[in-house]
Design a protein around this motif. Structure first.
Motif: not given
Length: 678
Positions: A140, A142, A144-145, A282-286, A288
């Motif tokens: 879960e 992203t 960035k995280e 979730f890679f691109l947005t919290v 999805p």
């Protein structure tokens, strides 16, 4: 960046190596999170590891099941053998297995399973400090995280990039266990998230996730210097594993100039492997939007048709797509989402229908999907491949002597602590709620320990009324949520520091990372929440060693496990949840696009109620668990500390259950207490 591939049988093992996997993760016959896979014996592992090493590859063993107190005898043989076979790492979630390996098998390399719900930097730091070489991050997060975590730690990080997704955070899902005692923490998930649910006037697969595919993001993960990318699929076929490994290897190895061409070609490879619709998760947005699709059944693959009739071990259907001998297909119960997969051996066209071999469990009405098309060169049987291994390598010698088993067993039980002879004279109630006003306005039974949730809503109220709270309830315990999202960490760090300064000394922790929020533990009293999934006394030993004073057992445990466990631990330190409307799913996914005021109704008629709090979705069953009828029995075991969780209950229910005169538990669902935990 290592490509880590799954293998549930010899065909998949050889296929993954042939297509370029750097490491393979496998399960043994017991104690792994894919109990329904074929898996391997210890003797087979002793062949596979030297073969992989000849090729310069690694083999990791998933020993990532929750271990019940009654299972040490079986685990002892396995861990002694693994200590001699020496896989490149073992993947674990159970804190008792951690204690055992750390103190008796320190040469074994440990990887923290995603079932440990490591979802932020404090979790990674704590696990690294405990001695784990690698952490498998929660799905879960992203990009960035993940990047921020990577910059803050030196420990190896592993990221899932392809395969099935769960609606709930791994390690926090109790849905399968709640339904029938089949625990996802023990590799026996019944996949209730794949069921067809009624929600209001409509039906849909509201909790069934699409499949993860991060193929296009591999160059980014590579640039981040992520240590390993992981492909899910120990239940998948060799054809599936071969194709997916080949696709990710192409992209991983491509130079920056060749990257896009490699991605395009790899996509064409993946198009040959049927799956559920693909998502980047979730890679691109919290938030999805393409993870959940209620209109799509939980099955995956190319739709072939519906079983029209059955004759013995043969089924008949009208084909809607091409099928040939050697293909792998899946029959799906449309309502319950339960699938049965097999390889087509005998296929015959009879008029407009196709007749083929099928397992006896397949019934008329099941939906059929082609999940993998046959690939030439991958047809050897497990038996033939095992024979091939025997001819190519010398197996690793290992010996499990009765004396070594006896010594280890003695050591394990010596890790328990002295049992005080003096028993409590009365029950100590732990009363849990998330409303500050409840503890300000209601009188609790004498000697109770109040537990108040810390979250974005309660924090300002705690600050406003801290003097009244501490005066009225000197033993007030502040509890932390099991999920603290990366961007929420600053809030909780600030809140905890301020509340410590105001005199709050008792804290309940719910995740391994929470220990990092208390750099100075002197003078504080800690308890552990049920989310640590404690099922044995070595797990208690681990938490006790970390500073926990009062230890709450897993909600999933049955009577026999509890009775056996408390023989080796101070019962004065153990707390049992006896009444709770527990979340069976805890998710970062939002159900807002489909939201209705009604309950979710399963095919079996159970009702579930979703709610969202602090960006997390909780799904609650209609009926709370209640061990009202077993309090006397639990007291006979020596347990006198019981938790009553009033969160998620109606005010009128709360007022009836807890009064100044005592606690009056209603009847409810007994969960696994009597029926047992599988």
């Amino acid at each position: 960046m290592e490509i880590l591939a799954p293998a549930g049988n010899f065909e998949a093992f050889f296929a993954a190596l042939e297509k370029g996997a750097d490491a393979i993760y496998v399960g043994i016959k017991t104690f792994n999170a894919r109990a329904y896979a074929r898996n391997f014996t210890l003797e087979e592992l002793a062949l596979m590891i030297p073969y992989a090493h000849q090729l310069g590859r690694k083999v990791f063993v998933a020993l990532n099941s929750l271990i019940k107190e009654t299972e040490w005898k079986d685990l002892i043989e396995i861990i002694i053998a693994l200590g001699q076979i020496k896989p490149d790492a073992i993947i674990i979630q159970d804190l008792g297995v951690f204690w055992l390996c750390k103190h008796r098998f320190p040469h074994l390399v440990l990887h923290a399973s995603t079932l440990m719900a490591c979802h932020n930097v404090i979790g990674v730091k704590k696990l690294a400090n405990m001695g784990f070489k690698r952490i498998v991050l929660a799905r879960e997060l992203t990009l960035k995280e993940i990047e921020n975590i990577k910059k803050s730690v030196s420990v190896e990080l592993e990221v899932f990039v392809h395969g099935a997704l769960c609606f709930s955070y791994s390690g926090l899902c109790l849905a399968s266990s709640y339904l029938g005692g089949q625990s996802s923490l023990r590799g026996r998930c019944r996949q209730p998230c794949r069921f067809l649910y009624q929600w209001g006037e409509e039906k849909g697969y509201y909790l069934s996730c699409n499949d993860l595919c991060a193929l296009e993001l591999i160059p980014i993960l590579k640039e981040m210097r992520i240590d390993a990318i992981k492909i899910e699929g120990r239940m998948k076929s060799a054809e599936y594993v071969a194709t997916v490994v080949e696709a990710y290897r192409l992209v991983r190895d491509a130079s920056p100039d060749e990257s896009q061409a490699a991605i395009d070609y790899a996509k064409s490879l993946l198009s040959k492997v049927e799956s559920r619709p693909l998502t980047t998760g979730f890679f691109l947005t919290v938030k999805p939007k393409n993870v959940l699709d209620p209109k799509h059944p939980g099955a995956f693959g190319v739709y072939l048709g519906r079983v029209l009739r059955k004759e013995g071990e043969r089924i008949f259907f009208r084909p809607e797509a091409e099928l040939k001998a050697g293909d792998r297909i899946r029959a799906q119960n449309e309502i319950f989402g339960k699938g049965i997969a097999w390889k087509v051996k005998n296929l015959e066209k009879i008029g407009e229908l196709i007749c083929l071999n099928a397992p006896t469990m397949v019934e008329p009405g099941y939906l059929l999907f082609r999940v993998v098309s046959a690939i030439p060169g991958l047809k050897k049987s497990d038996k033939k491949l095992k024979t091939k291994l025997n001819q190519m390598v010398k197996p690793i010698d290992f010996k499990i002597s009765s004396s070594s088993k006896k010594r280890l067993q003695q050591w394990i039980y010596a890790q328990g602590i002295e049992i005080p002879k003096k028993r409590f004279k009365r029950i100590i109630w732990w009363i849990r709620h998330e409303e500050v006003n409840y503890f300000l306005n209601y009188k609790l039974p004498e000697g109770s320990i109040p537990i108040l949730s810390l979250n974005f809503q309660t924090y300002p109220l705690i600050l406003a009324h801290f003097k009244k709270l501490l005066k009225k309830h000197p033993s007030l315990t502040i509890s932390l949520p099991p999920i603290i999202l990366p961007h929420q960490l600053a809030f909780f760090e600030k809140a905890i520091k301020q509340l410590l300064d105001l005199g709050f000394k008792r804290w309940q922790l719910a995740n391994i990372g929470h220990f990092e929020l208390f750099p100075e533990k002197k003078g504080l009293i800690f308890s552990s929440d049920y989310t640590f999934n404690v099922a044995n006394h070595l797990a208690l030993r681990t938490l006790k060693n970390m500073g926990i004073h009062f230890l709450m057992l897993s909600l999933e445990l049955d009577k026999n496990t509890i009775k056996t466990l408390v023989k080796y631990w101070n019962k004065h330190e153990i707390v049992i949840n006896v009444y709770m409307r527990m979340p069976v799913w805890i998710s970062r996914l939002s159900l807002k696009p489909f939201w209705r005021s009604d309950s979710l109704i399963s095919p079996l008629g159970e009702k579930y109620y979703p709610l969202k709090r602090d960006e997390i979705t909780y799904i609650l069953p209609e009926i709370p668990i209640s061990l009202k009828d077993y309090l006397k029995e639990l007291k006979s075991f020596g347990i006198y500390q019981f938790c009553v969780d009033l969160r998620f209950l109606l005010k009128k229910e709360v007022e009836k259950i807890v009064t100044s005169k005592g606690v009056f538990l209603p009847k409810g669902y007994q969960f696994n207490y009597q029926r047992g935990l599988a």
